[in-house]
Write a protein that holds these residues in place. Structure first.
Motif, mmCIF file in Angstrom:
data_model
loop_
_atom_site.group_PDB
_atom_site.id
_atom_site.type_symbol
_atom_site.label_atom_id
_atom_site.label_comp_id
_atom_site.label_asym_id
_atom_site.label_seq_id
_atom_site.Cartn_x
_atom_site.Cartn_y
_atom_site.Cartn_z
ATOM 1 N N ILE A 1 -15.492 -33.827 -4.709
ATOM 2 C CA ILE A 1 -14.544 -33.550 -6.010
ATOM 3 C C ILE A 1 -15.577 -32.928 -6.900
ATOM 4 N N HIS B 1 -11.293 -50.234 -10.979
ATOM 5 C CA HIS B 1 -12.520 -49.941 -10.870
ATOM 6 C C HIS B 1 -13.361 -50.569 -11.934
ATOM 7 N N ARG C 1 -11.815 -48.157 -15.002
ATOM 8 C CA ARG C 1 -10.411 -47.450 -15.088
ATOM 9 C C ARG C 1 -9.547 -48.034 -13.933
ATOM 10 N N ILE D 1 -6.965 -46.886 -11.166
ATOM 11 C CA ILE D 1 -6.348 -45.992 -10.366
ATOM 12 C C ILE D 1 -5.168 -46.099 -9.813
ATOM 13 N N SER E 1 -1.357 -44.570 -7.452
ATOM 14 C CA SER E 1 -0.720 -43.747 -6.535
ATOM 15 C C SER E 1 0.509 -44.262 -6.181
ATOM 16 N N PHE F 1 0.049 -39.244 -8.606
ATOM 17 C CA PHE F 1 -1.226 -39.956 -8.799
ATOM 18 C C PHE F 1 -2.019 -40.074 -10.071
ATOM 19 N N ASP F 2 -2.505 -41.020 -10.614
ATOM 20 C CA ASP F 2 -3.185 -41.148 -11.803
ATOM 21 C C ASP F 2 -4.688 -41.613 -11.515
ATOM 22 N N ASP F 3 -5.739 -40.767 -11.812
ATOM 23 C CA ASP F 3 -6.973 -41.226 -11.786
ATOM 24 C C ASP F 3 -7.604 -42.213 -12.858
ATOM 25 N N ASN G 1 -7.995 -38.629 -16.374
ATOM 26 C CA ASN G 1 -7.496 -37.320 -16.679
ATOM 27 C C ASN G 1 -6.013 -37.360 -16.700
ATOM 28 N N THR H 1 -1.776 -38.030 -15.219
ATOM 29 C CA THR H 1 -0.981 -38.077 -13.969
ATOM 30 C C THR H 1 -0.850 -36.636 -13.422
#
Length: 184
Positions: free
Chosen positions: A8, A87, A96, A98, A100, A130-132, A135, A137
């Motif tokens: 990534i 995480h 954070r 995460i 989905s 998806f929300d990481d 950054n 959605t």
């Protein structure tokens, strides 16, 4: 059990873990069914050389409708699934969450109904959010294509399946599944 190896933006992200949880199926007559699952896992991650463990929870439900047209079985589906992962802060990485969520619709056509060897093709569409956790959605829509076969032997059935799509813009996924269901 799952494993992923991603690049990534030049950062290598690896994960692997085993998921556990219940799976249920309810049938409504000969034509309709609903399946559902709840999974829990603690996948191991390595992100740019930093190792840590996350907590994952996942849920999914799918409604299926089965139809016969000649000797072709048509299975249409509509599903919702999602996961969330907590995480921890690790190395230079901040803590954070995460998440989905995916909505899916599609159809699988199995040929040679009633025969021991039944090839099939599937075509569908996924609609994802998806929300990481950092950054914001991302939403994404993609087609999904699959093929495989079922072979019934005297004691059980062998199923081989390959399925592919795009999980995020520019990130493809391929699922290869082989299982043998033993009946006794």
């Amino acid at each position: 059990m799952g494993q992923s190896d991603l690049n990534i933006g030049g950062v290598i992200v690896e994960s692997d873990g085993v998921s556990f949880g219940p799976y249920v199926k309810m049938e409504f007559g000969d034509r309709y069914s609903v399946t559902g699952y709840a999974l829990f896992a603690q996948p191991d991650y390595t992100v740019g050389g930093t190792r840590y463990q996350a907590d994952r929870r996942a849920l999914g439900v799918t409604v299926n409708a089965d139809y016969m047209i000649g000797n072709t079985e048509i299975v249409s589906y509509l599903g919702l699934s999602g996961f969330t992962e907590d995480h921890p802060a690790a190395g230079a990485l901040v803590a954070r969450d995460i998440s989905s969520f995916t909505g899916s619709i599609g159809t699988r056509a199995s040929f040679n109904a009633g025969a021991p060897f039944r090839p099939y093709l599937s075509l569908g569409a996924d609609f994802m959010r998806f929300d990481d956790g950092i950054n914001g959605t991302i939403t994404h829509n993609t087609p999904r294509v699959g093929a495989g076969f079922i072979y019934d032997s005297g004691a059980g059935s062998l199923n081989m399946h390959i399925n592919g799509g795009e999980i995020l813009q520019g990130t493809d996924d391929v699922e290869v599944r082989v299982n043998y269901d033993l009946e006794f």
